[in-house]
Write a protein that holds these residues in place. Structure first.
Motif, PDB file in Angstrom:
ATOM      1  N   UNK A 172      12.062  -6.739  41.937  1.00  0.00           N
ATOM      2  CA  UNK A 172      10.902  -6.353  42.732  1.00  0.00           C
ATOM      3  C   UNK A 172      10.510  -7.410  43.772  1.00  0.00           C
ATOM      4  N   UNK A 173      10.874  -8.670  43.545  1.00  0.00           N
ATOM      5  CA  UNK A 173      10.482  -9.724  44.469  1.00  0.00           C
ATOM      6  C   UNK A 173      10.891  -9.493  45.908  1.00  0.00           C
ATOM      7  N   UNK A 174      12.166  -9.174  46.182  1.00  0.00           N
ATOM      8  CA  UNK A 174      12.582  -8.964  47.573  1.00  0.00           C
ATOM      9  C   UNK A 174      11.834  -7.855  48.294  1.00  0.00           C
ATOM     10  N   UNK A 175      11.281  -6.908  47.549  1.00  0.00           N
ATOM     11  CA  UNK A 175      10.568  -5.799  48.200  1.00  0.00           C
ATOM     12  C   UNK A 175       9.330  -6.287  48.952  1.00  0.00           C
ATOM     13  N   UNK A 176       8.738  -7.384  48.490  1.00  0.00           N
ATOM     14  CA  UNK A 176       7.564  -7.904  49.186  1.00  0.00           C
ATOM     15  C   UNK A 176       7.866  -9.238  49.868  1.00  0.00           C
ATOM     16  N   UNK A 177       9.148  -9.593  49.917  1.00  0.00           N
ATOM     17  CA  UNK A 177       9.538 -10.798  50.640  1.00  0.00           C
ATOM     18  C   UNK A 177       9.667 -12.036  49.787  1.00  0.00           C
ATOM     19  N   UNK A 178       9.816 -11.874  48.476  1.00  0.00           N
ATOM     20  CA  UNK A 178       9.990 -13.020  47.585  1.00  0.00           C
ATOM     21  C   UNK A 178      11.421 -12.980  47.057  1.00  0.00           C
ATOM     22  N   UNK A 179      12.256 -13.945  47.507  1.00  0.00           N
ATOM     23  CA  UNK A 179      13.673 -13.938  47.191  1.00  0.00           C
ATOM     24  C   UNK A 179      14.009 -15.119  46.272  1.00  0.00           C
ATOM     25  N   UNK A 180      14.072 -14.896  44.959  1.00  0.00           N
ATOM     26  CA  UNK A 180      14.403 -15.982  44.020  1.00  0.00           C
ATOM     27  C   UNK A 180      15.826 -16.494  44.256  1.00  0.00           C
ATOM     28  N   UNK A 181      16.003 -17.803  44.093  1.00  0.00           N
ATOM     29  CA  UNK A 181      17.316 -18.423  44.225  1.00  0.00           C
ATOM     30  C   UNK A 181      17.792 -18.902  42.851  1.00  0.00           C
ATOM     31  N   UNK A 182      18.680 -18.180  42.205  1.00  0.00           N
ATOM     32  CA  UNK A 182      19.130 -18.586  40.862  1.00  0.00           C
ATOM     33  C   UNK A 182      19.732 -19.987  40.831  1.00  0.00           C
ATOM     34  N   UNK A 183      20.457 -20.360  41.897  1.00  0.00           N
ATOM     35  CA  UNK A 183      21.124 -21.664  41.898  1.00  0.00           C
ATOM     36  C   UNK A 183      20.135 -22.833  41.952  1.00  0.00           C
ATOM     37  N   UNK A 184      18.895 -22.566  42.393  1.00  0.00           N
ATOM     38  CA  UNK A 184      17.874 -23.613  42.448  1.00  0.00           C
ATOM     39  C   UNK A 184      16.783 -23.420  41.390  1.00  0.00           C
TER      40      UNK A 184
END
Length: 383
Positions: A140-152
């Motif tokens: 759901x994050x990308x839908x509102x502009x929040x893009x988690x970075x698993x590598x970080x």
């Protein structure tokens, strides 16, 4: 100051969750360029529902794409997403915009405790609950502009025997049993926390030595740089990290042996003089406190003042929460009284042991207005 206090509460809440025996792991999420990726239309819609008083103003600012001028090219590009750098309400707009995601995550992972400060998020609890929260955040994050970075992103676990199990459960994420940096503090084992604090202390000792070099020619400038700059760094760490007083001893040694001699022109600073300089300016000192002595009190007062809000974060309260302002005011007054009593006791002990000459100097410096110049910034246009 409000943002400073919110960071402090975030650290306290995650630290208490980590110390809770029921917590198996804590997930610290790093998002990609979050402020520039926020979905403006979604955030504006949320503002209209959650904070109508700001809606029209934010709509005027973000209702249509903003022209960004490319210097020297005569061309413009449109800024259609995210918050605008320098906007007074950028943090507020982002916070309101991200609330939709927080509500959604609570519905999908109700048992995962989480804390948010701007784009820094953390989830804590049982492994299964944190896993659900992380999967929902990725979806759901990308839908509102929040893009988690698993590598970080970092997963902090408490049982070292389950390291491989958690690595398989959270693929692509760094898994550690020691700890990680969070909002300017450190969450993890005692040993790892001490290592982090020791590293920061070494940096600050070098900063004190640099200020001492300047103090030889510009003492007031150096004094202001210390009080309004460098000292604030470990003040924050003391308020958010428990039991670190002994680790701050190198700072105290650098203050006593390097900074104070440079500021005062003395070859050495006696214990009595050091105690006098640690007093606040209104009590005849310089306000250069001993961090070893003040660390525990700073931490305990910080927890006491923010107690209700820390509990609200831990309880996963998403609805409007109005803290008990009277309780907070009483806690602040109580902490101020504790610090005042402690300083008065130090001053009393000093005057009973320091000798007549130093006692007279402290008494004169304690008179009204005698130390007002110490709290004045050395501004160039004022001479």
């Amino acid at each position: 100051k409000q943002w400073y206090q919110r960071r402090v509460r975030g650290v306290h809440s995650i630290r208490q969750l980590y110390d809770d025996p029921a917590t198996e792991c804590v997930l610290f999420v790093d998002a990609s360029n979050a402020f520039n990726c926020l979905n403006r239309q979604s955030a504006l819609q949320n503002t209209g529902v959650l904070c109508p008083s700001l809606y029209q103003y934010l709509k005027n600012l973000y209702g249509r794409p903003t022209d960004l001028i490319l210097r020297g090219t005569g061309k413009n590009i449109l800024s259609a997403e995210g918050t605008t750098q320098g906007c007074n309400l950028a943090m507020d707009f982002y916070g309101i915009g991200i609330m939709e995601l927080i509500y959604i995550l609570k519905q999908h992972a109700p048992n995962c405790h989480n804390s948010w400060f701007a784009d820094d998020s953390a989830g804590a609890g049982k492994a299964e609950d944190v896993k659900l929260w992380w999967e929902a955040l990725q979806f759901f994050g990308p839908r509102i502009g929040y893009f988690p970075q698993p590598e970080k992103t970092c997963l902090l676990i408490k049982d070292p025997n389950k390291l491989e199990h958690f690595r398989a459960m959270f693929p692509g994420i760094q898994v550690t049993v020691e700890g990680t940096r969070y909002l300017g503090s450190f969450i993890g084992t005692k040993e790892a926390t001490n290592n982090y604090v020791t590293t920061k202390v070494d940096e600050w000792v070098n900063d004190i030595k640099d200020i001492a070099t300047t103090a030889a020619s510009e003492p007031q400038y150096a004094y202001s740089a210390y009080c309004y700059g460098v000292m604030k760094r470990w003040s924050y760490l003391m308020r958010t990290t428990p039991d670190i007083g002994s680790l701050l001893d190198p700072i105290e040694k650098a203050i006593k042996n390097t900074l104070l001699p440079a500021l005062t022109g003395l070859t050495t600073v006696s214990e009595s003089l050091r105690a006098a300089f640690a007093l606040s300016p209104k009590n005849g000192g310089l306000g250069i406190s001993n961090p070893v002595e003040t660390s525990d009190l700073e931490y305990n007062c910080s927890v006491m003042i923010n107690e209700d809000l820390i509990k609200a974060i831990i309880a996963n309260r998403c609805e409007l929460f109005l803290p008990d302002t009277d309780k907070i005011s009483k806690a602040k007054i109580h902490c101020k009284k504790l610090k005042l009593e402690k300083e008065q006791q130090k001053k009393f002990n000093l005057l009973n042991t320091c000798g007549e000459e130093l006692g007279r100097q402290v008494a004169l410096a304690s008179e009204k207005g005698a130390s007002s110049w110490l709290s004045s910034l050395p501004l160039k246009h004022c001479g």
